[in-house]
Motif scaffolding. Structure first.
Motif, PDB file in Angstrom:
ATOM      1  N   ALA A   1      -1.492  -0.432  -7.979  1.00 18.85           N
ATOM      2  CA  ALA A   1      -1.594   0.182  -6.648  1.00 18.85           C
ATOM      3  C   ALA A   1      -1.884  -0.889  -5.593  1.00 18.85           C
ATOM      4  N   LEU A   2      -2.769  -1.825  -5.931  1.00 18.62           N
ATOM      5  CA  LEU A   2      -3.091  -2.889  -4.972  1.00 18.62           C
ATOM      6  C   LEU A   2      -1.863  -3.759  -4.693  1.00 18.62           C
TER       7      LEU A   2
ATOM      8  N   ASN B   1      -1.497   3.085   7.783  1.00 18.65           N
ATOM      9  CA  ASN B   1      -1.062   4.481   7.635  1.00 18.65           C
ATOM     10  C   ASN B   1       0.410   4.583   7.229  1.00 18.65           C
ATOM     11  N   THR B   2       1.222   3.644   7.669  1.00 22.51           N
ATOM     12  CA  THR B   2       2.636   3.656   7.267  1.00 22.51           C
ATOM     13  C   THR B   2       2.772   3.199   5.810  1.00 22.51           C
ATOM     14  N   THR B   3       1.854   2.344   5.399  1.00 25.62           N
ATOM     15  CA  THR B   3       1.936   1.785   4.040  1.00 25.62           C
ATOM     16  C   THR B   3       1.504   2.799   2.975  1.00 25.62           C
ATOM     17  N   LEU B   4       0.438   3.564   3.299  1.00 20.18           N
ATOM     18  CA  LEU B   4      -0.149   4.448   2.276  1.00 20.18           C
ATOM     19  C   LEU B   4       0.837   5.446   1.653  1.00 20.18           C
ATOM     20  N   PRO B   5       1.651   6.159   2.455  1.00 15.89           N
ATOM     21  CA  PRO B   5       2.571   7.107   1.794  1.00 15.89           C
ATOM     22  C   PRO B   5       3.611   6.411   0.926  1.00 15.89           C
ATOM     23  N   CYS B   6       4.016   5.178   1.330  1.00 17.92           N
ATOM     24  CA  CYS B   6       4.993   4.440   0.505  1.00 17.92           C
ATOM     25  C   CYS B   6       4.386   4.186  -0.876  1.00 17.92           C
ATOM     26  N   VAL B   7       3.121   3.736  -0.873  1.00 19.15           N
ATOM     27  CA  VAL B   7       2.452   3.458  -2.153  1.00 19.15           C
ATOM     28  C   VAL B   7       2.311   4.757  -2.949  1.00 19.15           C
ATOM     29  N   ALA B   8       1.922   5.832  -2.231  1.00 22.36           N
ATOM     30  CA  ALA B   8       1.721   7.124  -2.914  1.00 22.36           C
ATOM     31  C   ALA B   8       3.018   7.582  -3.579  1.00 22.36           C
TER      32      ALA B   8
END
Ligand code: NAP
Length: 457
Positions: free
Chosen positions: A219-220, A256-263
């Motif tokens: 995840a990191l 905030n743009t990065t988090l959904p991509c990771v999810a």
């Protein structure tokens, strides 16, 4: 079991009118404790509350007596171990040899080893603490127990903490006696076999979130990659090409743009191994062959990956709520209003954008709700209360509604397959899950790239 839980921690007959623990009746079973530290104190309190007669052995009883409930007798070590048949050894391993002077008093008795080694001690000694104690006291029966229970849990009672007490010993009778004692104290004894298992039992409190290392690193790693990409796209490129300073976006907007991509990537990594496994089984035409090690490990980490995906999605929702609170957002809003006034526009309303945003938000909330449902059902206490059909139903309903963590999918893929049609069925089930997942991801990415983010005005 609920009856057991309803049992008061401290039986009424043992509580004085002033609330202190009164003396247990003389016919109550007598238990000895060696040591007067944190664990010994909590253990004594719990034993007294459960109706046992407790006698504590200390090197300095005068100093420590005041720390124990009045119902417990605090005396010198030799006196404390003379009458009880079961004695808890609540001292550290390095101090075991100092107890050897008590050998004669301890002969034929049950010693309960509650000790936990440090990580270094665990690596240094090949012999477990319990086996070491048994080697020092060959005339005694050593039982390993209660080491996985903290002093705090003992004092607070099993209702608020871990209820399982892992027990191992070479003597079934001694094991039974300690199990009954654990049961009387409100805990759930779990037989771990012979004393040779003590090393394994002692390693349990040393564990630090096993199974989370690889998913967390994954995840990191994904976060760093996507963050770098979004930084270049949203901040660096406008700066280099148009000279626009958008570095203020780094702490909130880019995250905030990065988090959904990771999810989403994590979410797809939850379902991908299940599909690979099903395809592999179909190709082989049998379920009776081991998966390759890498696939096996991947399958075993699905729950953690799913929960991390849920974590990222939750953070994304929280960040999204915070976006309108930012100063930059307010300036943009005011600037846009001024522009509108200067441009003599009185009513700005783009129907298509309004609808797109409404549906975009609604889908996001629905997806998060579904993810929460799956995350909750992956909790052991809840998953264990569901049978296989209920569990599959929740998974199925949740995944078909668009979002899923698959966090509960840690139940083995193999367990459902008995023949080839079943394998085909499972493959199509997994394929439909993957399809829903992909659709959801595509819609989300497409709309966010078309400026349907809360950030844009
Ligand atoms: P602690 O507070 O340091 O108490 C250790 C006790 O050992 C001392 O109070 C001392 O009592 C006694 N002792 C006997 N011989 C000794 C000697 N030669 N030198 C020094 N002390 C001696 O430790 P604890 O937290 O109660 O832990 C006791 C045991 O329980 C350890 O093996 C630990 O691994 C295990 N345990 C603790 C917890 C926990 O949450 N604390 C949880 C699980 C297992 P006297 O001075 O009265 O003799």
């Amino acid at each position: 079991m609920s009856g057991e839980m309803d049992k008061p921690l401290i039986s009424h007959r043992l509580v004085d009118s002033d609330g202190s623990l009164a003396e247990a009746p003389s016919e109550a079973p007598k238990v000895g404790i060696l040591g007067s530290g944190d664990f010994a104190r909590s253990l004594a309190t719990r034993l007294v509350g459960s109706g046992f007669n407790v006698v504590v052995g200390s090197r300095n009883p005068k100093r420590t007596a005041g720390l124990f409930p009045s119902a417990a007798q605090v005396t010198f070590q030799a006196e404390a171990v003379s009458s009880p048949e079961v004695i808890f050894v609540a001292v550290f391993r390095e101090h075991y040899p100092s107890l050897c002077s008590l050998s004669d008093h301890l002969a034929g008795k049950i010693l309960v080893d509650v000790s936990n080694p440090t990580e270094q001690e665990h690596l240094r000694h090949r012999q477990s603490n319990a086996e070491y104690l048994a080697s020092l006291f060959p005339t005694c029966t050593v039982v390993k127990a209660f080491n996985v229970i903290s002093a705090w849990t003992l004092q607070a009672g099993p209702r608020d903490g871990n209820r399982q007490v892992l027990i191992c010993s070479d003597q079934p009778e001694a094991k039974r006696a300690v199990s009954e004692m654990a049961h009387a104290m409100g805990f759930m004894p779990v037989d771990m076999g012979s004393l040779a298992s003590a090393r394994e039992v002692e390693a349990i409190p040393l564990r630090l979130l096993p199974g989370w290392k690889v998913p967390t690193l994954l995840a990191l790693g994904l976060f760093v990659c996507f963050y770098a990409y979004n930084f270049i796209r949203d901040v660096l490129q406008p700066y280099v090409q148009e000279g626009k300073n958008k570095f203020y976006k780094l702490p909130v907007s880019v995250v905030n743009t990065t988090l959904p991509c990771v999810a989403y990537v994590l979410l797809s990594l939850v379902y991908l191994p299940g599909m690979l496994a099903a395809v592999l089984q179909l190709r082989r035409g049998t379920k009776y062959r081991r998966f390759p090690d890498w696939l096996d490990h991947w399958l075993q980490h699905r729950k953690q990956i799913g929960l991390l995906s849920f974590f990222c999605a939750t953070l994304h929702a929280l960040y999204s709520f915070c976006l309108p609170l930012r100063r930059s957002h307010r300036y943009d809003l005011v600037n846009m209003t001024i522009k509108q006034v200067l441009g003599n526009k009185s009513h700005l309303w783009v129907e298509e954008e309004v609808w797109r945003m409404e549906i975009y938000l609604s889908l996001g909330v629905l997806a998060l709700g579904t993810l929460s449902l799956l995350a909750v059902t992956s909790l052991p206490s809840i998953a264990n209360s569901l049978n296989w059909r209920e569990f599959s139903f929740v998974q199925c309903v949740a995944t078909s509604s668009g979002g899923n963590t698959g966090s509960g999918t840690s139940r083995p893929v193999q367990s459902q397959n008995t023949n080839l049609p079943a394998l085909h069925h499972q493959t199509s089930f997994l394929a439909s899950q993957g399809f829903c997942l992909l659709t959801c991801a595509c819609v989300h990415l497409m709309w966010s790239s078309r400026g349907c983010e809360l950030d844009t005005i």
